[in-house]
Motif scaffolding. Structure first.
Motif, PDB file in Angstrom:
ATOM      1  N   PRO A   1       0.660  -1.341   0.130  1.00  0.00           N
ATOM      2  CA  PRO A   1      -0.070  -0.354  -0.210  1.00  0.00           C
ATOM      3  C   PRO A   1       0.606   1.179  -0.131  1.00  0.00           C
ATOM      4  O   PRO A   1       1.720   1.503   0.733  1.00  0.00           O
ATOM      5  N   ASP A   2       0.639   2.143  -1.059  1.00  0.00           N
ATOM      6  CA  ASP A   2       1.055   3.505  -0.915  1.00  0.00           C
ATOM      7  C   ASP A   2       0.438   5.028   0.190  1.00  0.00           C
ATOM      8  O   ASP A   2       0.626   5.673   0.290  1.00  0.00           O
ATOM      9  N   ASP A   3      -0.784   4.450   0.361  1.00  0.00           N
ATOM     10  CA  ASP A   3      -1.919   5.148   1.830  1.00  0.00           C
ATOM     11  C   ASP A   3      -3.249   5.027   1.389  1.00  0.00           C
ATOM     12  O   ASP A   3      -3.536   4.081   0.651  1.00  0.00           O
ATOM     13  N   ALA A   4      -4.115   5.448   2.137  1.00  0.00           N
ATOM     14  CA  ALA A   4      -4.803   5.261   2.734  1.00  0.00           C
ATOM     15  C   ALA A   4      -5.905   5.900   3.144  1.00  0.00           C
ATOM     16  O   ALA A   4      -4.910   6.965   3.695  1.00  0.00           O
ATOM     17  N   ALA A   5      -7.190   6.019   3.228  1.00  0.00           N
ATOM     18  CA  ALA A   5      -7.724   6.961   3.755  1.00  0.00           C
ATOM     19  C   ALA A   5      -9.038   6.523   3.976  1.00  0.00           C
ATOM     20  O   ALA A   5      -9.729   5.628   3.797  1.00  0.00           O
ATOM     21  N   CYS A   6     -10.137   6.879   5.072  1.00  0.00           N
ATOM     22  CA  CYS A   6     -11.339   7.016   5.879  1.00  0.00           C
ATOM     23  C   CYS A   6     -12.323   7.405   4.367  1.00  0.00           C
ATOM     24  O   CYS A   6     -11.839   8.481   4.656  1.00  0.00           O
ATOM     25  N   VAL A   7     -12.994   6.427   3.635  1.00  0.00           N
ATOM     26  CA  VAL A   7     -13.695   7.131   2.958  1.00  0.00           C
ATOM     27  C   VAL A   7     -15.315   6.867   3.022  1.00  0.00           C
ATOM     28  O   VAL A   7     -16.045   5.363   3.235  1.00  0.00           O
ATOM     29  N   GLY A   8     -16.010   7.716   3.525  1.00  0.00           N
ATOM     30  CA  GLY A   8     -17.424   7.062   4.142  1.00  0.00           C
ATOM     31  C   GLY A   8     -16.965   6.060   5.522  1.00  0.00           C
ATOM     32  O   GLY A   8     -16.711   6.548   5.986  1.00  0.00           O
ATOM     33  N   ASP A   9     -18.019   5.230   5.493  1.00  0.00           N
ATOM     34  CA  ASP A   9     -18.174   3.788   5.411  1.00  0.00           C
ATOM     35  C   ASP A   9     -16.485   3.019   5.867  1.00  0.00           C
ATOM     36  O   ASP A   9     -16.611   1.853   6.650  1.00  0.00           O
ATOM     37  N   ASN A  10     -16.011   2.817   4.727  1.00  0.00           N
ATOM     38  CA  ASN A  10     -14.947   2.333   3.954  1.00  0.00           C
ATOM     39  C   ASN A  10     -13.658   3.234   4.582  1.00  0.00           C
ATOM     40  O   ASN A  10     -13.425   3.625   4.369  1.00  0.00           O
ATOM     41  N   LEU A  11     -12.571   2.277   4.293  1.00  0.00           N
ATOM     42  CA  LEU A  11     -11.097   2.367   4.433  1.00  0.00           C
ATOM     43  C   LEU A  11     -10.333   1.981   2.337  1.00  0.00           C
ATOM     44  O   LEU A  11     -10.769   0.906   2.038  1.00  0.00           O
ATOM     45  N   VAL A  12     -10.313   3.053   2.672  1.00  0.00           N
ATOM     46  CA  VAL A  12      -9.353   3.097   0.717  1.00  0.00           C
ATOM     47  C   VAL A  12      -8.222   2.813   0.496  1.00  0.00           C
ATOM     48  O   VAL A  12      -7.821   3.851   1.371  1.00  0.00           O
ATOM     49  N   VAL A  13      -7.585   1.345  -0.208  1.00  0.00           N
ATOM     50  CA  VAL A  13      -6.212   1.840  -0.148  1.00  0.00           C
ATOM     51  C   VAL A  13      -5.453   1.930  -1.484  1.00  0.00           C
ATOM     52  O   VAL A  13      -6.066   1.056  -1.989  1.00  0.00           O
ATOM     53  N   VAL A  14      -4.647   2.712  -1.734  1.00  0.00           N
ATOM     54  CA  VAL A  14      -4.014   2.247  -3.378  1.00  0.00           C
ATOM     55  C   VAL A  14      -2.588   1.967  -3.197  1.00  0.00           C
ATOM     56  O   VAL A  14      -1.643   1.953  -2.474  1.00  0.00           O
ATOM     57  N   SER A  15      -2.174   1.344  -4.328  1.00  0.00           N
ATOM     58  CA  SER A  15      -1.028   1.226  -4.529  1.00  0.00           C
ATOM     59  C   SER A  15      -0.871   1.444  -6.424  1.00  0.00           C
ATOM     60  O   SER A  15      -1.399   0.756  -6.491  1.00  0.00           O
ATOM     61  N   GLY A  16      -0.006   2.327  -5.976  1.00  0.00           N
ATOM     62  CA  GLY A  16       0.620   2.289  -7.346  1.00  0.00           C
ATOM     63  C   GLY A  16       2.201   2.169  -8.065  1.00  0.00           C
ATOM     64  O   GLY A  16       2.546   2.723  -8.934  1.00  0.00           O
ATOM     65  N   GLY A  17       2.702   1.503  -6.653  1.00  0.00           N
ATOM     66  CA  GLY A  17       4.046   1.236  -7.334  1.00  0.00           C
ATOM     67  C   GLY A  17       4.386   0.015  -8.475  1.00  0.00           C
ATOM     68  O   GLY A  17       3.439  -0.463  -8.846  1.00  0.00           O
ATOM     69  N   ALA A  18       5.685   0.321  -8.865  1.00  0.00           N
ATOM     70  CA  ALA A  18       6.026  -1.046  -9.390  1.00  0.00           C
ATOM     71  C   ALA A  18       4.533  -1.862  -8.909  1.00  0.00           C
ATOM     72  O   ALA A  18       4.862  -2.969  -7.740  1.00  0.00           O
ATOM     73  N   GLY A  19       4.474  -2.425 -10.331  1.00  0.00           N
ATOM     74  CA  GLY A  19       3.859  -4.110  -9.987  1.00  0.00           C
ATOM     75  C   GLY A  19       2.893  -4.133  -9.473  1.00  0.00           C
ATOM     76  O   GLY A  19       1.461  -5.374  -8.967  1.00  0.00           O
ATOM     77  N   ALA A  20       2.003  -2.920  -9.135  1.00  0.00           N
ATOM     78  CA  ALA A  20       0.401  -2.823  -8.243  1.00  0.00           C
ATOM     79  C   ALA A  20      -0.093  -3.077  -9.102  1.00  0.00           C
ATOM     80  O   ALA A  20      -0.115  -2.537 -10.591  1.00  0.00           O
ATOM     81  N   SER A  21      -1.438  -3.314  -8.997  1.00  0.00           N
ATOM     82  CA  SER A  21      -2.898  -3.110  -9.575  1.00  0.00           C
ATOM     83  C   SER A  21      -3.151  -1.388 -10.191  1.00  0.00           C
ATOM     84  O   SER A  21      -2.940  -0.630  -9.038  1.00  0.00           O
ATOM     85  N   ASP A  22      -4.034  -1.783 -10.819  1.00  0.00           N
ATOM     86  CA  ASP A  22      -4.360   0.131 -11.895  1.00  0.00           C
ATOM     87  C   ASP A  22      -5.754  -0.202 -10.913  1.00  0.00           C
ATOM     88  O   ASP A  22      -6.263  -0.197 -11.877  1.00  0.00           O
TER      89      ASP A  22
END
Length: 198
Positions: A1-22
């Motif tokens: 994971p590169d970053d995460a944030a609480c968005v409404g009732d959910n935790l949203v996680v992103v990963s944009g580095g090498a080999g990450a899913s878009d």
């Protein structure tokens, strides 16, 4: 994971580095606390090889994502996907962090001194960064004009005029290691994370 944030009732996680899913992944915050979470992947709206590396959310209907190749995405519901706001036009450099002051004013920073901003929440334009060729890791807007930016060279920069001019702010260990994050809890108290040279 590169970053995460609480968005409404959910935790949203992103990963944009090498080999990450878009894509992004989310799970219910309550299920995470209960230990019963199920993560769901959403790739709708993401451009291949332009994965999100940072996000900032003002609430369940306003979330922005900074991504590889200068892409910026927006979502009014991350469980349904994202839409492209800027397809690497303001900058083609990878963006490492984003902060939205409100629904119209925001700044994102990234590789090779990349700084982009919006004053309408939708359209992004380039701003001259504080240090030519330096990777910028972190950004925080205290106001429309006052921003703090941290670099991979361990330097903290400050502007009081929306990037027209920049000043270096000294701290113990400045100029070595890397500034990795900046976060203010109110207008006078802020925190910065900084790795040492070792």
């Amino acid at each position: 994971p590169d970053d995460a944030a609480c968005v409404g009732d959910n935790l949203v996680v992103v990963s944009g580095g090498a080999g990450a899913s878009d894509s992004l992944h989310y799970a219910s915050i309550q299920d995470i606390l209960d230990g019963t979470q199920v993560w769901t992947e959403v790739s709708t709206g993401f451009t291949p090889t332009k994965g999100a590396q940072a996000l900032w959310s003002l609430g369940p209907n306003e979330t922005w994502f900074a991504a590889a190749g200068g892409y910026i995405y927006f979502s009014d519901d991350p469980t349904s996907g994202v839409e492209v706001q800027d397809a690497g036009v303001a900058t083609s450099q990878d963006l490492n962090d984003i902060h939205m002051l409100d629904a119209t004013h925001g700044v994102a920073v990234g590789a090779s001194n990349a700084v982009v901003r919006t004053v309408d929440g939708t359209t992004w334009g380039a701003v001259t960064g504080p240090a030519v060729g330096v990777t910028l890791n972190a950004v925080w807007m205290k106001s429309q004009d006052i921003w703090l930016v941290g670099s991979a060279g361990g330097v903290l920069y400050y502007t009081a005029n929306a990037g027209t001019s920049w000043t270096t702010l000294g701290f113990s260990g400045s100029g070595a290691g890397s500034v990795t994050d900046i976060y203010f809890v109110n207008q006078t108290v802020g925190y910065m994370t900084h790795t040492t040279a070792t």
